[in-house]
Design an enzyme around this catalytic site. Structure first.
Site, PDB file in Angstrom:
ATOM      1  N   ARG A  94       0.811  -1.210   0.000  1.00 22.67           N
ATOM      2  CA  ARG A  94       0.000   0.000   0.000  1.00 22.67           C
ATOM      3  C   ARG A  94       0.846   1.262   0.000  1.00 22.67           C
ATOM      4  O   ARG A  94       0.555   2.218  -0.735  1.00 22.67           O
ATOM      5  CB  ARG A  94      -0.963  -0.017   1.197  1.00 22.67           C
ATOM      6  CG  ARG A  94      -1.844   1.228   1.346  1.00 22.67           C
ATOM      7  CD  ARG A  94      -2.415   1.756   0.042  1.00 22.67           C
ATOM      8  NE  ARG A  94      -3.081   0.734  -0.763  1.00 22.67           N
ATOM      9  CZ  ARG A  94      -3.329   0.877  -2.052  1.00 22.67           C
ATOM     10  NH1 ARG A  94      -2.935   1.968  -2.693  1.00 22.67           N
ATOM     11  NH2 ARG A  94      -3.932  -0.086  -2.726  1.00 22.67           N
ATOM     12  N   LYS A 129       1.679  24.947  -4.611  1.00 21.05           N
ATOM     13  CA  LYS A 129       0.512  24.301  -4.001  1.00 21.05           C
ATOM     14  C   LYS A 129       0.728  22.791  -4.000  1.00 21.05           C
ATOM     15  O   LYS A 129       0.074  22.031  -4.713  1.00 21.05           O
ATOM     16  CB  LYS A 129      -0.763  24.690  -4.750  1.00 21.05           C
ATOM     17  CG  LYS A 129      -1.070  26.189  -4.652  1.00 21.05           C
ATOM     18  CD  LYS A 129      -2.298  26.564  -5.456  1.00 21.05           C
ATOM     19  CE  LYS A 129      -2.569  28.072  -5.366  1.00 21.05           C
ATOM     20  NZ  LYS A 129      -3.724  28.481  -6.180  1.00 21.05           N
ATOM     21  N   LYS A 161       3.729  39.441  -4.895  1.00 22.18           N
ATOM     22  CA  LYS A 161       2.313  39.141  -5.069  1.00 22.18           C
ATOM     23  C   LYS A 161       1.446  40.234  -4.458  1.00 22.18           C
ATOM     24  O   LYS A 161       1.947  41.220  -3.916  1.00 22.18           O
ATOM     25  CB  LYS A 161       1.998  37.770  -4.484  1.00 22.18           C
ATOM     26  CG  LYS A 161       2.841  36.639  -5.112  1.00 22.18           C
ATOM     27  CD  LYS A 161       2.265  35.287  -4.880  1.00 22.18           C
ATOM     28  CE  LYS A 161       1.045  35.071  -5.761  1.00 22.18           C
ATOM     29  NZ  LYS A 161       0.529  33.678  -5.641  1.00 22.18           N
ATOM     30  N   GLU A 189       3.206  40.357  -9.711  1.00 25.51           N
ATOM     31  CA  GLU A 189       1.823  40.037 -10.056  1.00 25.51           C
ATOM     32  C   GLU A 189       1.060  41.304 -10.413  1.00 25.51           C
ATOM     33  O   GLU A 189       1.203  42.336  -9.754  1.00 25.51           O
ATOM     34  CB  GLU A 189       1.157  39.350  -8.866  1.00 25.51           C
ATOM     35  CG  GLU A 189      -0.303  38.985  -9.073  1.00 25.51           C
ATOM     36  CD  GLU A 189      -0.865  38.277  -7.848  1.00 25.51           C
ATOM     37  OE1 GLU A 189      -0.444  37.142  -7.578  1.00 25.51           O
ATOM     38  OE2 GLU A 189      -1.703  38.876  -7.157  1.00 25.51           O
ATOM     39  N   ASP A 210      -2.699  37.801 -13.326  1.00 24.46           N
ATOM     40  CA  ASP A 210      -3.471  36.986 -12.395  1.00 24.46           C
ATOM     41  C   ASP A 210      -4.967  37.180 -12.549  1.00 24.46           C
ATOM     42  O   ASP A 210      -5.467  38.308 -12.509  1.00 24.46           O
ATOM     43  CB  ASP A 210      -3.062  37.320 -10.958  1.00 24.46           C
ATOM     44  CG  ASP A 210      -3.678  36.359  -9.951  1.00 24.46           C
ATOM     45  OD1 ASP A 210      -3.544  35.135 -10.147  1.00 24.46           O
ATOM     46  OD2 ASP A 210      -4.278  36.831  -8.976  1.00 24.46           O
TER      47      ASP A 210
END
Length: 274
Positions: A94, A129, A161, A189, A210
């Protein structure tokens, strides 16, 4: 965390006090062969993690791969064969399949995006992410799928950002402050055309466009000179990426490559010796 440390942690998680089912059967070592089978079309990734998971519990097992990472494997094809003590292979099954299924899933999902933009200059990027502690593995899987890695972590590249811009009171202020402390190339950004114009005036290396619709993206690309790289991000899916790539952006970043890729369906088929 190294791959071996991840594997050890996964095995400890899966059987903190042994495999009570297998051990209660009081099985003696049983030699045999197992075949790793693709139950759907996939792109292979995670072979090393699979192999080391097996060897962590059955160090003498022999594994023969029939494909390399990055190869496309068709449904019902055999990825590899394993020879050794199948009692120990059963215990490792597994964990090994979890690694390979997850990483092949990312590679397979990435390949779908890459194929959607074939014939354009655009490249598919991943993001940060990622599953905690799995970033190196997941970003390698993106490469196996034909994608390109964005920055590996916050230490490797500058990306200004929206929250950085907000706290500094604007794009220009943020870029000037960054340049006082770092010689690294700057990506910034921009969420609207005013932000694009300001970023262009500061001669940054790359502008992250963005959450813009295609009409706004087209207008932004008309403003940005060829020497500044462009990256489109936000709500990028398989239905949309081709139309965005056709606009001429250099990169499309897709968080879904790592945070939403379905697990590849693979299984082990055991052949026990008498």
């Amino acid at each position: 965390m190294t791959l071996l440390e991840l594997i050890r942690a996964a095995i400890k998680e899966d059987m903190p006090n042994g495999d009570v089912t297998t051990e209660s059967l009081a099985l003696k070592p049983r030699m045999g062969r197992a075949r790793l089978k693709a139950k759907e079309d996939i792109v292979l990734s995670g072979a090393m993690a699979f192999e080391q998971s097996m060897q962590a519990l059955e160090p003498t097992c022999r594994i023969k791969w029939h494909f390399e990472e990055g190869d496309e494997v068709l449904k019902n094809q055999i990825l590899c064969t394993i020879e050794g003590d199948l009692v120990q292979v059963l215990k490792a099954e597994r964990v090994a399949l979890n690694f390979l299924g997850h990483l092949s899933g990312i590679a397979t999902h990435t390949r779908r995006f890459v194929k959607k933009i074939e014939g354009t200059k655009t490249k598919i990027l991943d993001t940060r992410k990622t599953t905690p502690a799995f970033r190196d593995l997941e970003k390698r899987a993106v490469v196996h799928g034909g994608g390109v890695n964005h920055r590996m972590n916050l230490s490797t590249a500058i990306l200004i950002k929206d929250n950085h811009i907000s706290v500094m009171g604007g794009i220009t202020n943020a870029i000037n402050r960054i340049r006082e402390h770092s010689n690294l190339p700057v990506e910034v950004e921009a969420s609207n055309l005013e932000g694009v114009k300001e970023a262009v005036s500061m001669n940054v290396q790359r502008i992250l466009l963005d959450n813009m619709d295609n009409d706004t993206l087209k207008k932004a690309l008309e403003i940005i000179p060829a020497e500044i790289e462009t990256e489109a991000s936000g709500n990028m899916n398989l239905d949309r990426v081709a139309s965005v790539a056709a606009l001429g952006v250099n990169y499309i970043s897709v968080g879904a490559l790592t945070h939403s890729a379905p697990c590849a369906d693979v299984s082990l088929v055991f052949q026990w010796e008498d």
